[in-house]
Design an enzyme around this catalytic site. Structure first.
Site, PDB file in Angstrom:
ATOM      1  N   CYS A  50       0.809  -1.210   0.000  1.00  0.00           N
ATOM      2  CA  CYS A  50       0.000   0.000   0.000  1.00  0.00           C
ATOM      3  C   CYS A  50       0.850   1.273   0.000  1.00  0.00           C
ATOM      4  O   CYS A  50       0.342   2.351  -0.280  1.00  0.00           O
ATOM      5  CB  CYS A  50      -0.954   0.006   1.200  1.00  0.00           C
ATOM      6  SG  CYS A  50      -0.126  -0.070   2.791  1.00  0.00           S
ATOM      7  N   HIS A  99      18.954  -1.830   0.540  1.00  0.00           N
ATOM      8  CA  HIS A  99      17.592  -1.298   0.548  1.00  0.00           C
ATOM      9  C   HIS A  99      16.580  -2.381   0.878  1.00  0.00           C
ATOM     10  O   HIS A  99      15.730  -2.195   1.757  1.00  0.00           O
ATOM     11  CB  HIS A  99      17.266  -0.674  -0.813  1.00  0.00           C
ATOM     12  CG  HIS A  99      15.850  -0.217  -0.930  1.00  0.00           C
ATOM     13  ND1 HIS A  99      15.378   0.915  -0.297  1.00  0.00           N
ATOM     14  CD2 HIS A  99      14.770  -0.753  -1.577  1.00  0.00           C
ATOM     15  CE1 HIS A  99      14.094   1.061  -0.550  1.00  0.00           C
ATOM     16  NE2 HIS A  99      13.705   0.057  -1.324  1.00  0.00           N
TER      17      HIS A  99
END
Length: 450
Positions: A50, A99
């Site tokens: 989301c 990351h």
């Protein structure tokens, strides 16, 4: 080949852009297939939640890879490339590994330390495996990310800073009051029956909601969730399932509602919410965790409704306190990135070492056969002893160089040692490539992919 990630998240783009760029399941599949068909990419995986959309790929050309992946993201998100580009970030090689490991630990989440991202990473890997777009690099990367995330949660107190978006959203609705005290005894409506909605239903039951009603387009899924909540082994809350057609009626009865569906349009319009909120003595509480949004943003302007959505959570999370253990998690991530890089570099040289030893074995076999031709009178025991002696000599000569070259190759900048070994021993590149293909096939069999 090298790892590249191109993406956007709540840290780089406003929620309005993330909402428009969201990818449904079918679109993600098409994106992966087209990424693999693109010339620079040999493997691909997409992580879509989301609050982030990231495309991971193993590419042979950095600039061409960035251009191709950016274009594909723009095409499949429905945004123009010029519109999307300012919000994109790019990570390459070790920075890309760092990351993903940070994401897996919850360091890059809207709510620092939340653990739900691990399930989403697992789903991303499963999708890439199912579509056969994940090869050795992405399989290793995503599986290691899952292990790093679990390690961070088990070895540190990151959980004290982290919580699910559901819990964080309920805290915003409670406005400073303890969630169990605020939600206790309330009638709750959960719209959707996916992983986030299931988490919301379970959380509401755990904090003492008096009733949980589940609505879903596929009513069977809503019924399964309601049964799981109501069973004695579950939460024991009063729970039932309804059809989506009944949402309006149930919303009018509910004290609070959580919505998280995969719908592309609004699930709760402003008119529907206004009707449900009419005549209430207490405001109707709405938590919208969908991307794109399920609840009309115009609801924010209604007097008798309190709406918390992804945009609200993004603003609130900017001031959320971080646990002291975040520093320890960052240390874990750095260590794991170094270990992953060393393992990948060592694996890169392994096929060359295997090919070198195979060539040496061929040389031994050839010379022993030649010796047998010159000395036909040797008996079996003598031939075996000579063969074993020659093999020992070759093994001893190769042992120290091959062990050392593996050590050197695992260090930063060690990728060139494989090339040096191939040049010094005049190894056939196709032989080395054949070893790599054989290793990959074995790895795929072990993972159940072929």
């Amino acid at each position: 080949m090298s790892l590249l990630v191109v993406g956007l998240s709540h840290r780089s783009a406003p929620v309005s852009v993330l909402e428009r760029a969201s990818l449904d399941s079918g679109t993600q599949n098409k994106l992966l297939q087209e990424a693999l068909a693109a010339e620079p990419a040999a493997e691909a995986a997409v992580l879509a939640t989301c609050n982030r959309i990231e495309l991971y790929a193993d590419v042979d050309k950095f600039h061409a890879g960035v251009a191709e992946l950016s274009t594909l993201l723009a095409e499949h998100s429905g945004l123009g490339l010029e519109e999307l580009t300012p919000f994109l970030y790019v990570h390459y090689e070790d920075r890309a590994v760092h990351h993903l490991f940070s994401v897996a630990c919850g360091l890059d989440s809207m709510v620092v330390g939340e653990g739900q991202i691990l399930g989403q990473i697992k789903d991303a890997l499963a999708r890439a495996q199912e579509l056969h777009t994940a090869g050795r690099l992405l399989n290793d990367l995503f599986q290691q990310a899952l292990r790093v995330g679990k390690r961070a949660h088990s070895e540190t107190g990151i959980d004290r800073a982290g919580q699910s978006l559901v819990t964080f959203g309920l805290e915003q609705l409670a406005a400073g009051e303890p969630v169990p005290a605020w939600a206790g005894g309330k009638r709750a409506l959960v719209i959707g029956a996916g992983s986030m909605s299931s988490l919301a239903a379970a959380t509401l039951a755990r904090v003492g909601a008096g009733e949980v009603v589940v609505a879903n387009r596929t009513v069977e899924r809503a019924e399964r969730l309601a049964r799981a909540l109501a069973e004695p082994g579950g939460t024991g809350v009063a729970a039932r399932a309804v059809r989506m057609a009944d949402v309006g009626r149930e919303l009018a009865r509910a004290d609070l509602a959580v919505s998280c569906t995969g719908a592309t349009g609004l699930v709760l319009t402003a008119a529907a919410v206004e009707t449900a909120a009419a005549g209430r003595t207490a405001p109707l509480a709405l938590l919208d965790l969908a991307m794109p949004r399920d609840v009309d943003a115009a609801v924010h302007r209604m007097d008798n409704v309190r709406l918390v959505d992804i945009e609200t959570l993004a603003e609130a999370s900017a001031d959320a306190p971080m646990a002291a253990d975040v520093g320890r998690v960052r240390g874990i991530v750095s260590d794991e990135v170094a270990a992953f890089g060393a393992a990948q570099r060592a694996a890169h040289i392994t096929p060359t070492v295997v090919a070198l030893r195979a060539m040496a074995a061929d040389v031994v076999a050839t010379e022993v056969a030649r010796l047998e031709g010159r000395l036909p009178g040797l008996d079996g025991k003598q031939r075996a002893e000579i063969t074993q002696t020659v093999r020992r000599v070759v093994d001893k000569l190769l042992h120290a160089p091959t062990v050392r070259v593996k050590q050197l190759a695992s260090e930063p900048g060690g990728a060139g040692y494989a090339d040096a070994l191939r040049t010094l021993f005049d190894l056939d590149p196709e032989t080395v490539a054949a070893v790599s293909r054989a290793d990959l096939t074995d790895a795929d069999v072990n993972r159940g992919r072929v």
